[in-house]
Design a protein around this motif. Structure first.
Motif, short mmCIF file in Angstrom:
data_model
loop_
_atom_site.label_atom_id
_atom_site.label_comp_id
_atom_site.label_asym_id
_atom_site.label_seq_id
_atom_site.Cartn_x
_atom_site.Cartn_y
_atom_site.Cartn_z
N ARG A 94 0.80 -1.36 0.01
CA ARG A 94 0.03 -0.10 -0.09
C ARG A 94 0.97 1.26 -0.18
O ARG A 94 1.87 1.49 0.75
N ASP A 95 0.58 2.22 -0.83
CA ASP A 95 1.14 3.53 -0.90
C ASP A 95 2.63 3.55 -0.87
O ASP A 95 3.46 4.21 -0.16
N ILE A 96 3.08 2.63 -1.64
CA ILE A 96 4.53 2.11 -1.42
C ILE A 96 5.37 3.47 -2.09
O ILE A 96 6.49 3.54 -1.88
N GLU A 97 4.86 4.06 -3.07
CA GLU A 97 5.67 5.24 -3.56
C GLU A 97 5.59 6.59 -2.72
O GLU A 97 6.40 7.45 -2.78
N GLN A 98 4.58 6.39 -1.58
CA GLN A 98 4.31 7.68 -0.57
C GLN A 98 5.03 7.72 0.64
O GLN A 98 5.36 8.42 1.14
N ARG A 99 5.42 6.40 0.79
CA ARG A 99 6.09 6.11 2.14
C ARG A 99 7.70 6.50 2.09
O ARG A 99 8.12 6.24 0.95
N PRO A 100 8.18 6.63 3.18
CA PRO A 100 9.62 6.72 2.97
C PRO A 100 10.43 5.54 2.38
O PRO A 100 9.90 4.15 2.67
N LEU A 101 11.34 5.75 1.74
CA LEU A 101 12.04 4.75 0.90
C LEU A 101 12.53 3.74 2.01
O LEU A 101 12.39 2.25 1.61
N GLU A 102 13.05 3.95 3.10
CA GLU A 102 13.73 2.99 4.07
C GLU A 102 12.54 1.93 4.50
O GLU A 102 12.77 0.87 4.49
N GLN A 103 11.28 2.60 4.78
CA GLN A 103 10.43 1.85 4.94
C GLN A 103 9.65 0.63 4.01
O GLN A 103 9.42 -0.31 4.35
N ALA A 104 9.53 1.26 2.64
CA ALA A 104 9.33 0.55 1.75
C ALA A 104 10.11 -0.53 1.51
O ALA A 104 9.78 -1.69 1.16
N LEU A 105 11.44 -0.30 1.68
CA LEU A 105 12.50 -1.25 1.48
C LEU A 105 12.52 -2.48 2.34
O LEU A 105 12.65 -3.63 1.97
#
Length: 277
Positions: free
Chosen positions: A17-28
């Motif tokens: 979800r919202d992977i492009e909106q969350r901080p890069l470190e969190q998505a990673l």
């Protein structure tokens, strides 16, 4: 895209979800956790997804420096994409290797018929629309049947209007927007001889993809896991020359490698070889 399970063996979807909106470190961290838990991850994403989302997925894959994440972007409207994702979830419960499972998507997409009933085609960008259809869409009360896949087709709804359908037994999913679904359920489904019909909520991406919220999206598909499994296992498998994973077809979905091309020797060398033989 996370449709309800088709059967008791259908594995749950992992929604990024919202992977492009969350901080890069969190998505990673989220994507790394999925890879560590399951070994391989197949990300199903629409080619029409926002550029920021597609860039973020490629960035995450590059940062992970792994060939265990496959980015799969089939040319399907939202409901068809959701159906294909669920079929892969069904097959994930079988004894298929990650490479074969990821490659199966390219095979199964040929058995999906996806389209919509629209009240206007003036903002329809993903299916070719002629000037005459554009003009007719301004007429009050006009409706259009649109087939986006496997072969684009558009008809104005009349008592004789038909869309080409599958030549094999399928089920149909119907997702209602702000438009009555009588033509889809009462005319199209019987014409396609569907063996079952179910309703699901309209995908959030559908109004944007079709250019209107006055829509009824539909998709016919193969529902049975045994049929899906037989289709996939009947296709010849190969091995990726780069990462060594089993695949179907000529391109590895995980590392994107294609079979090496071996240049044919000049005709003179062939003649010399024959003479020596």
């Amino acid at each position: 895209m996370a449709l309800p399970p088709q059967d008791e063996r259908t594995l749950p979807a992992a929604v990024l979800r919202d992977i492009e909106q969350r901080p890069l470190e969190q998505a990673l961290a989220d994507l790394q956790a999925l890879v560590e838990q399951h070994g391989h991850v197949i990300v199903v994403c629409s080619p029409a997804a926002p550029t920021a989302l597609r860039h973020r997925l490629h960035t995450l894959r590059s940062l992970m420096e792994t060939d265990r994440v496959a980015l799969f972007r089939p040319e399907l409207p939202p409901l068809g994409l959701a159906v294909l994702a669920r079929q892969l979830r069904q097959l994930a419960s079988c004894d298929l290797s990650p490479g074969v499972l990821a490659s199966a998507g390219r095979l199964l997409v040929h058995y999906i018929h996806a389209g919509a009933l629209l009240n206007s085609v003036t903002r329809l960008d993903h299916v070719p629309v002629g000037l005459k259809s554009h003009a007719k869409s301004w007429v009050p009360g006009s409706q259009f049947g649109v087939l986006a896949h496997p072969e684009p087709r558009l008809v104005r709804i009349t008592p004789e209007a038909r869309l080409p359908g599958p030549e094999f037994g399928t089920w149909m999913l119907v997702a209602k927007g702000q438009l009555p679904s009588d033509w889809v359920t009462g005319t199209l489904a019987p014409a396609w001889k569907v063996q079952g019909l179910r309703e699901v909520p309209l995908p959030a991406a559908s109004p944007g993809w079709w250019g209107t919220g006055r829509i009824v999206e539909f998709c016919s598909y193969l529902p049975d896991l045994s049929v899906l499994y037989q289709l996939v296992t009947s296709v010849r498998r190969g091995r990726c020359h780069w990462c060594g994973i089993d695949v179907i077809g000529d391109r590895c979905v995980f590392c994107s490698a294609t079979p090496p091309v071996h240049d044919s020797p000049p005709l003179g060398q062939l003649e010399n070889r024959r003479a020596v033989g």
